[in-house]
Design an enzyme around this catalytic site. Structure first.
Site, PDB file in Angstrom:
ATOM      1  N   ASP A   1       0.905  -1.246  -0.029  1.00 48.33           N
ATOM      2  CA  ASP A   1       0.070   0.154  -0.021  1.00 48.33           C
ATOM      3  C   ASP A   1       0.837   1.211   0.125  1.00 48.33           C
ATOM      4  O   ASP A   1       2.033   1.058   0.402  1.00 48.33           O
ATOM      5  CB  ASP A   1      -0.937  -0.068   1.100  1.00 48.33           C
ATOM      6  CG  ASP A   1      -0.263   0.274   2.460  1.00 48.33           C
ATOM      7  OD1 ASP A   1       0.531  -0.882   2.611  1.00 48.33           O
ATOM      8  OD2 ASP A   1      -0.446   0.775   3.455  1.00 48.33           O
TER       9      ASP A   1
ATOM     10  N   GLU B   1      -0.059  -0.902   5.915  1.00 47.53           N
ATOM     11  CA  GLU B   1       1.046  -0.890   6.639  1.00 47.53           C
ATOM     12  C   GLU B   1       0.754   0.908   6.991  1.00 47.53           C
ATOM     13  O   GLU B   1       0.979   1.261   8.216  1.00 47.53           O
ATOM     14  CB  GLU B   1       2.347  -0.808   6.002  1.00 47.53           C
ATOM     15  CG  GLU B   1       3.432  -0.594   7.108  1.00 47.53           C
ATOM     16  CD  GLU B   1       3.914   0.916   6.989  1.00 47.53           C
ATOM     17  OE1 GLU B   1       4.796   1.177   7.999  1.00 47.53           O
ATOM     18  OE2 GLU B   1       3.714   1.569   6.208  1.00 47.53           O
TER      19      GLU B   1
END
Length: 482
Positions: free
Chosen positions: A121, A186
């Site tokens: 991400d 994350e």
């Protein structure tokens, strides 16, 4: 009087002797390492595969906005095509919404596995029109791969996959099992990705030999007093907590204010906290940093860091003067949200402040609660504190640390290796219960100007640095698994 002066002179001479002797014994902690084994990398082809991954807008979902599921699925489909050996020979397990766990079985299953990590991400790209190249264009130009995620953290993920694919092509078989864990949230806490992977491994009774996640770079000009580039390996990270302060009152019309309003009371509490920060302390990863870079400095700085038993207060005072270094020696408070009255002529019946707190390893959430209560010292101020504790400090006396240090020195012989404290949060924090050797490192040379591109404008990664990172991960896997 002469006797007193003689005693003082003797004390000064003895102290000077102690300081000098300790300085002369303050020797380098860098390991000698043979050159890395050859590992061919097609830098242009690897850059193109990274560019393709950057074209997927895999922004982590947050604030009520969901992640683009199709983008994550399309990116992984691209991985399957780009890395056929990885997906043909390793066991693949989807975890959570978009995270992935790969297992490369070793020939000796009784050995504890090594884990390599990264995340898929990215943060949003603000003001996209102002970027030199479109943030999700995946452009390779001027010797760089341009795009959001090139540094944080698709570059690491792709380098790991490239290294494993290349080792498989050579017919390499690890003696120790290798695991790859790629989270997909994350940037918003890692709860659906890394946390789930760690829980899964814990439920299976897995104990890891070592863990390597993203973290500090090879800093070029980042450590004052050290001319050589320094590989900054995170051995711990600060905790992240939220402290909420609330003051309630009757409110009323602002034309007839009492002596003190809820806003005044709250403001006084914030000022007290600003004036009474947590004490600074040179410890853990920050102390270890100076123990590793100190011997590489000139004599004056070596004397300072060889004798922290005496000079720690001076070092702490200098570090406290700048926000970037102050954050590495104390638990910090930052007021990030303030609320009061909805109208300018109405006194607030409820005034609220939210503080972002970053906990130094060794300080706990309970320590934060006690500190805030004692400093504010006002029963009218309600307090709520919640969040994640700081991580433990990983050992520097493990095979995991020795092999990591050796691998860095093999691939980057001009680079010094030093532990440090990671002040931001990473997915690695979830894996401390599974290993004593949890480290955070991005094998890429970065300057201060490069660091501003992470979460900023014009994020990019050098094509040659990406190729070197692939060689690093390949050598690291060879060192830790054969």
């Amino acid at each position: 009087m002469k006797r007193v002066l003689l005693v003082l002179l003797t004390c000064v001479l003895v102290l000077t002797g102690v300081l000098v002797v300790r300085t002369l014994r303050f020797s380098s902690r860098q390991v000698a390492a043979e050159p890395a084994d050859p590992f061919p990398v097609d830098a242009a082809a690897a850059a193109d595969r990274l560019a393709q991954a950057l074209r997927h807008r895999t922004v982590a979902g947050s604030g009520g906005m969901a992640a683009d599921d199709a983008a994550f699925r399309a990116m992984h489909a691209g991985f399957v095509k780009a890395f056929p050996r990885v997906h043909g020979q390793l066991t693949h397990e989807p975890v959570g919404a978009h995270a992935h766990l790969y297992t490369w079985p070793g020939s000796e299953p009784g050995l504890a596995p090594v884990l390599l990590m990264g995340h898929l991400d990215v943060v949003p790209a603000e003001a996209e029109a102002t970027w030199s190249h479109p943030p999700f264009g995946g452009v390779v130009a001027e010797g760089f791969v341009h795009g959001r995620g090139a540094l944080d953290d698709k570059g690491s993920v792709l380098a790991i996959l490239e290294a494993v694919e290349g080792l498989l092509a050579e017919g390499y078989r690890p003696r120790r099992t290798v695991m790859l864990a790629f989270g997909a949230d994350e940037e918003v806490g890692g709860h659906d990705g890394a946390a789930r992977v760690a829980t899964l491994l814990r439920e299976r009774g897995v104990r890891l030999e070592s863990v390597l996640d993203e973290g500090g770079p090879i800093g070029v000009g980042l450590v004052p007093g050290v001319a050589a580039p320094v590989a900054l390996v995170g051995v711990a990270e600060k905790g992240s907590a939220r402290v909420e302060l609330v003051v309630r009152s009757a409110g009323g019309h602002a034309s007839m204010p009492p002596r003190q309003t809820a806003a005044n009371t709250l403001a006084q509490a914030l000022v007290r906290l600003e004036e009474h920060p947590f004490p600074a302390e040179l410890r853990g990863g920050t102390r270890a940093l100076f123990e590793y870079v100190g011997p590489e400095m000139g004599f004056g700085m070596r004397l300072l860091f060889a004798n922290t038993w005496l000079f720690a207060p001076i070092i702490e005072r200098q570090m406290a003067a700048a926000p970037s270094t102050n954050a590495s020696i104390r638990t910090t408070f930052a007021a990030t949200m303030l609320e009061g009255s909805p109208k300018p002529n109405v006194m607030p019946s409820r005034a609220r402040a939210v503080l972002n707190v970053r906990l130094l390893p060794g300080d706990s959430l309970e320590d934060v609660r006690v500190h805030v209560r004692d400093v504010v010292d006002d029963e009218r101020v309600e307090l709520v504190a919640e969040g994640d504790e700081a991580s433990p400090v990983s050992s520097l006396d493990t095979e995991g640390w020795r092999q990591l240090q050796r691998s860095i020195r093999q691939v980057y012989p001009d680079v010094l290796v030093a532990p440090f404290l990671t002040v931001a949060a990473t997915d690695a924090r979830y894996f401390h219960p599974l290993s004593d050797s949890v480290y955070r490192f991005v094998p890429v040379r970065l300057t201060r100007e490069d660091l501003t591109r992470m979460h900023g404008r014009d994020e990019r990664l050098s094509v040659e640095e990406h190729a070197a990172a692939i060689r690093f991960y390949a050598q690291y896997l060879r060192n830790t698994t054969r």
